[in-house]
Design a protein around this motif. Structure first.
Motif, PDB file in Angstrom:
ATOM      1  N   PRO A 166       0.868  -1.142  -0.331  1.00  0.00           N
ATOM      2  CA  PRO A 166      -0.081  -0.087   0.024  1.00  0.00           C
ATOM      3  C   PRO A 166       0.792   1.237   0.218  1.00  0.00           C
ATOM      4  O   PRO A 166       0.521   2.226  -0.440  1.00  0.00           O
ATOM      5  CB  PRO A 166      -0.793  -0.182   1.176  1.00  0.00           C
ATOM      6  N   ALA A 167       2.054   1.300   0.944  1.00  0.00           N
ATOM      7  CA  ALA A 167       2.785   2.684   0.808  1.00  0.00           C
ATOM      8  C   ALA A 167       3.158   2.833  -0.488  1.00  0.00           C
ATOM      9  O   ALA A 167       3.344   3.801  -1.055  1.00  0.00           O
ATOM     10  CB  ALA A 167       3.646   2.516   2.017  1.00  0.00           C
ATOM     11  N   ARG A 168       3.874   1.787  -1.382  1.00  0.00           N
ATOM     12  CA  ARG A 168       4.405   2.179  -2.273  1.00  0.00           C
ATOM     13  C   ARG A 168       3.533   2.363  -3.669  1.00  0.00           C
ATOM     14  O   ARG A 168       3.543   3.185  -4.240  1.00  0.00           O
ATOM     15  CB  ARG A 168       5.375   0.849  -3.022  1.00  0.00           C
ATOM     16  N   VAL A 221      -0.471  22.704  19.630  1.00  0.00           N
ATOM     17  CA  VAL A 221       0.250  21.522  19.957  1.00  0.00           C
ATOM     18  C   VAL A 221       1.562  21.641  19.349  1.00  0.00           C
ATOM     19  O   VAL A 221       1.933  21.869  18.308  1.00  0.00           O
ATOM     20  CB  VAL A 221      -0.711  20.425  19.008  1.00  0.00           C
ATOM     21  N   ARG A 222       2.565  20.832  20.169  1.00  0.00           N
ATOM     22  CA  ARG A 222       4.136  21.077  19.597  1.00  0.00           C
ATOM     23  C   ARG A 222       4.499  19.578  19.800  1.00  0.00           C
ATOM     24  O   ARG A 222       5.730  19.353  19.622  1.00  0.00           O
ATOM     25  CB  ARG A 222       4.707  21.827  20.850  1.00  0.00           C
ATOM     26  N   GLN A 223       3.565  18.602  19.890  1.00  0.00           N
ATOM     27  CA  GLN A 223       4.088  17.186  19.717  1.00  0.00           C
ATOM     28  C   GLN A 223       3.112  16.403  18.815  1.00  0.00           C
ATOM     29  O   GLN A 223       1.991  16.533  18.971  1.00  0.00           O
ATOM     30  CB  GLN A 223       4.173  16.537  21.162  1.00  0.00           C
ATOM     31  N   PHE A 224       3.831  15.638  18.049  1.00  0.00           N
ATOM     32  CA  PHE A 224       3.006  14.673  17.042  1.00  0.00           C
ATOM     33  C   PHE A 224       3.673  13.229  16.844  1.00  0.00           C
ATOM     34  O   PHE A 224       4.929  13.096  16.872  1.00  0.00           O
ATOM     35  CB  PHE A 224       3.182  15.516  15.509  1.00  0.00           C
ATOM     36  N   LEU A 225       2.912  12.463  17.028  1.00  0.00           N
ATOM     37  CA  LEU A 225       3.068  10.958  16.681  1.00  0.00           C
ATOM     38  C   LEU A 225       2.139  10.481  15.554  1.00  0.00           C
ATOM     39  O   LEU A 225       1.261  10.624  15.339  1.00  0.00           O
ATOM     40  CB  LEU A 225       2.603  10.281  18.087  1.00  0.00           C
ATOM     41  N   ASP A 226       3.103  10.545  14.468  1.00  0.00           N
ATOM     42  CA  ASP A 226       2.464   9.913  13.158  1.00  0.00           C
ATOM     43  C   ASP A 226       2.820   8.637  12.724  1.00  0.00           C
ATOM     44  O   ASP A 226       3.841   8.020  12.500  1.00  0.00           O
ATOM     45  CB  ASP A 226       3.198  10.910  12.154  1.00  0.00           C
ATOM     46  N   ILE A 227       1.734   7.739  12.756  1.00  0.00           N
ATOM     47  CA  ILE A 227       1.846   6.314  12.693  1.00  0.00           C
ATOM     48  C   ILE A 227       1.262   5.978  11.124  1.00  0.00           C
ATOM     49  O   ILE A 227       0.209   6.535  10.810  1.00  0.00           O
ATOM     50  CB  ILE A 227       1.143   5.538  13.712  1.00  0.00           C
ATOM     51  N   GLY A 228       2.057   5.100  10.570  1.00  0.00           N
ATOM     52  CA  GLY A 228       1.765   4.855   9.126  1.00  0.00           C
ATOM     53  C   GLY A 228       2.167   6.043   8.196  1.00  0.00           C
ATOM     54  O   GLY A 228       1.468   6.543   7.586  1.00  0.00           O
ATOM     55  N   THR A 229       3.269   6.306   8.563  1.00  0.00           N
ATOM     56  CA  THR A 229       3.978   7.515   7.966  1.00  0.00           C
ATOM     57  C   THR A 229       3.956   7.459   6.276  1.00  0.00           C
ATOM     58  O   THR A 229       3.898   8.508   5.822  1.00  0.00           O
ATOM     59  CB  THR A 229       5.462   7.719   8.396  1.00  0.00           C
ATOM     60  N   ARG A 235       8.208  18.780  17.989  1.00  0.00           N
ATOM     61  CA  ARG A 235       8.887  17.382  18.366  1.00  0.00           C
ATOM     62  C   ARG A 235       7.855  16.473  17.410  1.00  0.00           C
ATOM     63  O   ARG A 235       6.509  16.165  17.721  1.00  0.00           O
ATOM     64  CB  ARG A 235       8.859  17.085  19.531  1.00  0.00           C
ATOM     65  N   VAL A 236       8.368  15.659  16.405  1.00  0.00           N
ATOM     66  CA  VAL A 236       7.629  14.798  15.777  1.00  0.00           C
ATOM     67  C   VAL A 236       8.192  13.399  15.681  1.00  0.00           C
ATOM     68  O   VAL A 236       9.437  13.105  15.515  1.00  0.00           O
ATOM     69  CB  VAL A 236       7.641  15.299  14.253  1.00  0.00           C
ATOM     70  N   VAL A 237       7.547  12.450  16.065  1.00  0.00           N
ATOM     71  CA  VAL A 237       7.781  11.035  16.004  1.00  0.00           C
ATOM     72  C   VAL A 237       7.051  10.293  14.905  1.00  0.00           C
ATOM     73  O   VAL A 237       5.850  10.409  14.852  1.00  0.00           O
ATOM     74  CB  VAL A 237       7.701  10.345  17.105  1.00  0.00           C
ATOM     75  N   TYR A 238       7.799   9.791  13.857  1.00  0.00           N
ATOM     76  CA  TYR A 238       7.228   9.056  12.645  1.00  0.00           C
ATOM     77  C   TYR A 238       7.274   7.478  12.877  1.00  0.00           C
ATOM     78  O   TYR A 238       8.172   7.109  13.791  1.00  0.00           O
ATOM     79  CB  TYR A 238       7.965   9.359  11.360  1.00  0.00           C
ATOM     80  N   CYS A 239       6.151   6.733  12.484  1.00  0.00           N
ATOM     81  CA  CYS A 239       6.429   5.282  12.965  1.00  0.00           C
ATOM     82  C   CYS A 239       5.808   4.517  11.578  1.00  0.00           C
ATOM     83  O   CYS A 239       4.646   4.868  11.149  1.00  0.00           O
ATOM     84  CB  CYS A 239       5.447   5.141  14.190  1.00  0.00           C
ATOM     85  N   ASP A 240       6.348   3.589  11.108  1.00  0.00           N
ATOM     86  CA  ASP A 240       5.949   2.896  10.028  1.00  0.00           C
ATOM     87  C   ASP A 240       6.492   1.328  10.242  1.00  0.00           C
ATOM     88  O   ASP A 240       7.450   1.314  10.770  1.00  0.00           O
ATOM     89  CB  ASP A 240       6.227   3.378   8.930  1.00  0.00           C
ATOM     90  N   ASN A 241       5.921   0.560   9.410  1.00  0.00           N
ATOM     91  CA  ASN A 241       6.470  -1.019   9.366  1.00  0.00           C
ATOM     92  C   ASN A 241       6.971  -1.338   8.208  1.00  0.00           C
ATOM     93  O   ASN A 241       7.329  -2.471   7.971  1.00  0.00           O
ATOM     94  CB  ASN A 241       5.268  -1.958  10.125  1.00  0.00           C
ATOM     95  N   ASP A 242       6.906  -0.449   7.194  1.00  0.00           N
ATOM     96  CA  ASP A 242       7.479  -0.671   5.757  1.00  0.00           C
ATOM     97  C   ASP A 242       8.767  -0.569   5.503  1.00  0.00           C
ATOM     98  O   ASP A 242       9.428   0.588   5.971  1.00  0.00           O
ATOM     99  CB  ASP A 242       6.904   0.101   4.621  1.00  0.00           C
ATOM    100  N   ASP A 278       4.975  -1.488  14.004  1.00  0.00           N
ATOM    101  CA  ASP A 278       3.530  -1.727  13.195  1.00  0.00           C
ATOM    102  C   ASP A 278       2.326  -1.147  14.222  1.00  0.00           C
ATOM    103  O   ASP A 278       2.499  -1.192  15.518  1.00  0.00           O
ATOM    104  CB  ASP A 278       3.420  -3.051  12.973  1.00  0.00           C
ATOM    105  N   VAL A 279       1.417  -0.576  13.531  1.00  0.00           N
ATOM    106  CA  VAL A 279       0.297  -0.138  14.292  1.00  0.00           C
ATOM    107  C   VAL A 279      -0.475  -1.161  15.227  1.00  0.00           C
ATOM    108  O   VAL A 279      -1.061  -0.824  16.381  1.00  0.00           O
ATOM    109  CB  VAL A 279      -0.818   0.686  13.519  1.00  0.00           C
ATOM    110  N   ARG A 280       0.009  -2.231  14.928  1.00  0.00           N
ATOM    111  CA  ARG A 280      -0.763  -3.482  15.757  1.00  0.00           C
ATOM    112  C   ARG A 280       0.105  -3.815  16.947  1.00  0.00           C
ATOM    113  O   ARG A 280      -0.404  -4.853  17.807  1.00  0.00           O
ATOM    114  CB  ARG A 280      -0.788  -4.822  14.858  1.00  0.00           C
TER     115      ARG A 280
END
Length: 271
Positions: A20-22, A74-82, A102-109, A134-136
Protein backbone atom coordinates in the motif's frame (compact mmCIF):
# COMPACT_ATOMS: atom_id res chain seq x y z
CA UNK A 1 18.32 14.06 15.60
CA UNK A 2 18.91 10.67 14.02
CA UNK A 3 16.40 7.85 14.17
CA UNK A 4 17.18 5.23 16.75
CA UNK A 5 15.77 2.51 14.48
CA UNK A 6 16.69 4.08 11.15
CA UNK A 7 19.48 1.64 10.31
CA UNK A 8 19.11 1.11 6.58
CA UNK A 9 22.01 -1.31 6.20
CA UNK A 10 19.87 -4.44 6.45
CA UNK A 11 16.66 -3.24 4.81
CA UNK A 12 15.00 -5.99 2.78
CA UNK A 13 12.18 -4.91 0.48
CA UNK A 14 9.78 -7.51 -0.91
CA UNK A 15 9.13 -6.57 -4.53
CA UNK A 16 7.19 -9.74 -5.36
CA UNK A 17 3.83 -8.34 -4.26
CA UNK A 18 2.30 -4.86 -4.09
CA UNK A 19 2.48 -2.78 -0.94
CA UNK A 20 0.00 0.00 0.00
CA UNK A 21 2.72 2.55 0.84
CA UNK A 22 4.45 2.04 -2.50
CA UNK A 23 1.13 2.13 -4.38
CA UNK A 24 0.34 5.40 -2.58
CA UNK A 25 3.72 6.72 -3.70
CA UNK A 26 2.88 5.75 -7.29
CA UNK A 27 -0.50 7.50 -7.09
CA UNK A 28 1.30 10.64 -5.90
CA UNK A 29 3.72 10.50 -8.83
CA UNK A 30 6.67 9.31 -6.75
CA UNK A 31 9.48 7.02 -7.86
CA UNK A 32 9.83 4.79 -4.79
CA UNK A 33 7.69 1.97 -6.14
CA UNK A 34 8.11 -1.14 -8.24
CA UNK A 35 6.40 -2.65 -11.31
CA UNK A 36 4.22 -4.84 -9.10
CA UNK A 37 2.92 -1.71 -7.32
CA UNK A 38 2.26 0.11 -10.58
CA UNK A 39 0.45 -2.93 -11.99
CA UNK A 40 -1.90 -3.11 -9.00
CA UNK A 41 -2.24 0.67 -9.03
CA UNK A 42 -3.40 0.57 -12.64
CA UNK A 43 -5.93 -2.14 -11.77
CA UNK A 44 -7.28 0.13 -9.04
CA UNK A 45 -7.46 3.02 -11.53
CA UNK A 46 -9.55 0.86 -13.84
CA UNK A 47 -12.07 0.46 -11.01
CA UNK A 48 -11.82 4.02 -9.66
CA UNK A 49 -10.00 6.55 -11.91
CA UNK A 50 -9.94 9.12 -9.08
CA UNK A 51 -7.63 7.14 -6.78
CA UNK A 52 -4.67 9.54 -7.39
CA UNK A 53 -6.94 12.47 -6.50
CA UNK A 54 -8.01 10.62 -3.35
CA UNK A 55 -4.35 10.09 -2.39
CA UNK A 56 -3.58 13.78 -2.83
CA UNK A 57 -6.71 14.79 -0.92
CA UNK A 58 -5.60 12.63 2.02
CA UNK A 59 -2.18 14.25 1.94
CA UNK A 60 -3.75 17.71 1.85
CA UNK A 61 -5.96 16.83 4.83
CA UNK A 62 -2.86 15.91 6.83
CA UNK A 63 -1.33 19.29 5.99
CA UNK A 64 -4.46 21.20 7.03
CA UNK A 65 -4.97 19.23 10.24
CA UNK A 66 -1.32 19.71 11.22
CA UNK A 67 -1.58 23.46 10.60
CA UNK A 68 -4.75 23.63 12.69
CA UNK A 69 -3.10 21.76 15.56
CA UNK A 70 0.08 23.85 15.46
CA UNK A 71 -1.97 27.06 15.46
CA UNK A 72 -3.84 25.69 18.50
CA UNK A 73 -0.69 25.17 20.51
CA UNK A 74 0.17 21.51 19.86
CA UNK A 75 3.93 20.99 19.78
CA UNK A 76 4.18 17.19 19.79
CA UNK A 77 3.10 14.83 17.01
CA UNK A 78 3.05 11.03 16.72
CA UNK A 79 2.44 10.01 13.11
CA UNK A 80 1.75 6.27 12.62
CA UNK A 81 1.66 4.87 9.10
CA UNK A 82 4.00 7.56 7.86
CA UNK A 83 4.52 6.23 4.36
CA UNK A 84 7.25 7.15 1.91
CA UNK A 85 8.41 10.75 2.46
CA UNK A 86 6.69 13.29 0.21
CA UNK A 87 7.41 16.96 0.82
CA UNK A 88 6.13 18.80 2.65
CA UNK A 89 6.02 16.17 5.36
CA UNK A 90 4.23 16.53 8.67
CA UNK A 91 7.29 17.82 10.53
CA UNK A 92 7.89 20.46 7.86
CA UNK A 93 4.30 21.71 8.11
CA UNK A 94 4.36 21.74 11.92
CA UNK A 95 7.82 23.28 12.27
CA UNK A 96 7.03 26.03 9.77
CA UNK A 97 4.51 27.28 12.32
CA UNK A 98 6.23 26.05 15.50
CA UNK A 99 9.98 25.52 14.95
CA UNK A 100 10.24 23.75 18.33
CA UNK A 101 7.73 21.03 17.37
CA UNK A 102 8.74 17.45 18.15
CA UNK A 103 7.64 14.76 15.71
CA UNK A 104 7.87 10.99 15.92
CA UNK A 105 7.18 9.05 12.73
CA UNK A 106 6.30 5.35 12.81
CA UNK A 107 5.90 2.80 10.03
CA UNK A 108 6.43 -0.93 9.51
CA UNK A 109 7.43 -0.79 5.83
CA UNK A 110 11.13 -1.39 5.11
CA UNK A 111 11.06 1.06 2.21
CA UNK A 112 10.04 3.84 4.61
CA UNK A 113 12.97 2.86 6.83
CA UNK A 114 15.22 3.17 3.79
CA UNK A 115 14.08 6.78 3.38
CA UNK A 116 14.03 7.63 7.09
CA UNK A 117 16.81 10.22 6.71
CA UNK A 118 14.39 12.43 4.76
CA UNK A 119 12.00 12.28 7.72
CA UNK A 120 14.65 13.45 10.17
CA UNK A 121 15.55 16.87 8.78
CA UNK A 122 14.32 18.82 11.76
CA UNK A 123 14.68 22.49 12.55
CA UNK A 124 17.47 23.19 15.05
CA UNK A 125 14.86 24.01 17.70
CA UNK A 126 12.74 20.93 17.08
CA UNK A 127 13.17 17.15 16.95
CA UNK A 128 12.18 14.44 14.51
CA UNK A 129 12.56 10.72 15.11
CA UNK A 130 11.62 7.54 13.27
CA UNK A 131 10.41 4.26 14.80
CA UNK A 132 10.17 0.99 12.90
CA UNK A 133 6.98 -0.55 14.31
CA UNK A 134 3.50 -1.70 13.35
CA UNK A 135 0.25 -0.07 14.45
CA UNK A 136 -0.72 -3.51 15.77
CA UNK A 137 2.04 -3.07 18.38
CA UNK A 138 0.73 -0.06 20.33
CA UNK A 139 2.83 -0.84 23.39
CA UNK A 140 6.08 -0.78 21.42
CA UNK A 141 5.05 2.44 19.67
CA UNK A 142 4.23 4.25 22.91
CA UNK A 143 7.43 2.98 24.56
CA UNK A 144 9.51 4.32 21.69
CA UNK A 145 7.60 7.59 21.46
CA UNK A 146 8.04 8.26 25.19
CA UNK A 147 11.79 8.51 24.63
CA UNK A 148 11.19 11.56 22.43
CA UNK A 149 7.86 13.06 23.46
CA UNK A 150 6.75 14.35 26.84
CA UNK A 151 3.56 12.46 27.66
CA UNK A 152 2.76 14.98 30.38
CA UNK A 153 1.97 17.45 27.57
CA UNK A 154 -0.53 17.14 24.70
CA UNK A 155 0.36 14.91 21.77
CA UNK A 156 -1.37 14.80 18.38
CA UNK A 157 -1.79 11.19 17.22
CA UNK A 158 -2.00 11.12 13.43
CA UNK A 159 -3.46 8.08 11.62
CA UNK A 160 -3.83 9.19 8.02
CA UNK A 161 -5.25 6.69 5.49
CA UNK A 162 -4.01 3.83 7.69
CA UNK A 163 -6.83 2.10 9.56
CA UNK A 164 -8.63 0.96 6.41
CA UNK A 165 -5.70 -1.48 6.08
CA UNK A 166 -6.47 -2.94 9.54
CA UNK A 167 -9.41 -5.32 9.75
CA UNK A 168 -11.99 -5.64 12.50
CA UNK A 169 -10.49 -9.08 13.16
CA UNK A 170 -7.21 -7.34 13.99
CA UNK A 171 -9.08 -5.11 16.44
CA UNK A 172 -8.77 -1.76 14.65
CA UNK A 173 -10.99 0.14 17.11
CA UNK A 174 -9.29 -1.41 20.13
CA UNK A 175 -5.84 -0.49 18.76
CA UNK A 176 -6.83 3.16 18.43
CA UNK A 177 -8.42 3.14 21.88
CA UNK A 178 -5.23 1.70 23.41
CA UNK A 179 -3.09 4.37 21.76
CA UNK A 180 -5.43 7.21 22.79
CA UNK A 181 -5.56 5.87 26.36
CA UNK A 182 -1.82 6.57 26.70
CA UNK A 183 -2.18 10.21 25.66
CA UNK A 184 -2.61 12.97 28.25
CA UNK A 185 -5.62 15.24 28.48
CA UNK A 186 -5.58 17.93 25.77
CA UNK A 187 -4.16 15.56 23.17
CA UNK A 188 -5.73 15.05 19.76
CA UNK A 189 -6.59 12.18 17.43
CA UNK A 190 -6.35 12.93 13.69
CA UNK A 191 -7.72 10.36 11.24
CA UNK A 192 -8.72 9.91 7.63
CA UNK A 193 -10.27 6.73 6.30
CA UNK A 194 -11.62 5.38 3.00
CA UNK A 195 -15.26 4.37 2.81
CA UNK A 196 -17.60 2.44 0.53
CA UNK A 197 -20.54 4.68 1.46
CA UNK A 198 -20.54 6.48 -1.89
CA UNK A 199 -19.20 3.83 -4.30
CA UNK A 200 -20.33 0.44 -3.01
CA UNK A 201 -19.88 -1.61 -6.19
CA UNK A 202 -16.47 -0.19 -7.13
CA UNK A 203 -15.31 -0.48 -3.53
CA UNK A 204 -16.36 -4.14 -3.30
CA UNK A 205 -14.46 -4.93 -6.49
CA UNK A 206 -11.35 -3.10 -5.25
CA UNK A 207 -11.50 -4.89 -1.89
CA UNK A 208 -11.61 -8.29 -3.56
CA UNK A 209 -8.78 -7.47 -5.96
CA UNK A 210 -6.53 -6.25 -3.15
CA UNK A 211 -7.43 -9.23 -0.96
CA UNK A 212 -6.28 -11.54 -3.77
CA UNK A 213 -2.95 -9.68 -3.70
CA UNK A 214 -2.64 -10.11 0.07
CA UNK A 215 -3.70 -6.57 1.03
CA UNK A 216 -6.49 -6.00 3.56
CA UNK A 217 -8.93 -3.20 2.75
CA UNK A 218 -11.51 -2.57 5.47
CA UNK A 219 -13.73 0.19 4.12
CA UNK A 220 -15.84 1.51 6.99
CA UNK A 221 -19.07 3.44 7.08
CA UNK A 222 -19.40 6.92 8.55
CA UNK A 223 -20.81 5.39 11.75
CA UNK A 224 -17.92 2.92 12.07
CA UNK A 225 -15.38 5.67 11.40
CA UNK A 226 -17.02 7.91 14.00
CA UNK A 227 -16.65 5.12 16.60
CA UNK A 228 -12.87 5.67 16.56
CA UNK A 229 -13.56 8.98 18.34
CA UNK A 230 -15.72 7.60 21.15
CA UNK A 231 -15.03 9.53 24.36
CA UNK A 232 -13.32 12.38 22.48
CA UNK A 233 -14.51 15.88 21.59
CA UNK A 234 -14.77 16.29 17.82
CA UNK A 235 -13.38 19.54 16.46
CA UNK A 236 -15.82 21.47 14.27
CA UNK A 237 -17.04 20.46 11.65
CA UNK A 238 -16.84 16.94 13.11
CA UNK A 239 -16.64 14.00 10.73
CA UNK A 240 -16.51 15.38 7.20
CA UNK A 241 -15.83 14.20 3.67
CA UNK A 242 -12.08 14.53 3.80
CA UNK A 243 -11.54 17.55 1.53
CA UNK A 244 -14.32 19.49 3.27
CA UNK A 245 -12.51 19.59 6.64
CA UNK A 246 -11.32 23.21 7.09
CA UNK A 247 -10.56 23.79 3.39
CA UNK A 248 -9.47 27.35 4.19
CA UNK A 249 -6.25 25.99 5.75
CA UNK A 250 -4.84 24.73 2.45
CA UNK A 251 -5.07 24.78 -1.31
CA UNK A 252 -7.71 22.67 -3.10
CA UNK A 253 -6.53 19.54 -4.87
CA UNK A 254 -7.28 19.64 -8.60
CA UNK A 255 -10.23 17.34 -9.31
CA UNK A 256 -11.41 17.04 -5.71
CA UNK A 257 -14.83 18.50 -6.54
CA UNK A 258 -15.46 16.24 -9.55
CA UNK A 259 -17.72 13.94 -7.58
CA UNK A 260 -17.68 12.84 -3.93
CA UNK A 261 -14.32 11.79 -2.48
CA UNK A 262 -15.05 8.41 -0.82
CA UNK A 263 -13.33 9.09 2.46
CA UNK A 264 -13.82 10.78 5.83
CA UNK A 265 -11.57 12.90 8.00
CA UNK A 266 -11.83 14.25 11.52
CA UNK A 267 -9.87 15.70 14.43
CA UNK A 268 -10.89 15.23 18.05
CA UNK A 269 -9.57 16.36 21.43
CA UNK A 270 -9.11 14.13 24.45
CA UNK A 271 -10.83 15.79 27.46
Amino acid sequence: MTGQNADTNAVEIDTSKPHPARMYDWYLGGKDNYPVDEEMGRQMLALEPRVPVMARVNRAFMHRATRWLAHHGVRQFLDIGTGIPTEPNLHQVAQEIAPDARVVYCDNDPIVLAHAAALLRSTPEGVTEYLQADVREPGAIIEGARRILDFDRPVALSLIALLHFVSDEDGAHDLVARLVAELPSGSYLVMSHATADFTPEESAAATEKLRAAGITLALRSRADFTRFFDGLELVDPGVAVVHQWHPELGEPVPGQDDGVIPGYGAVARKP
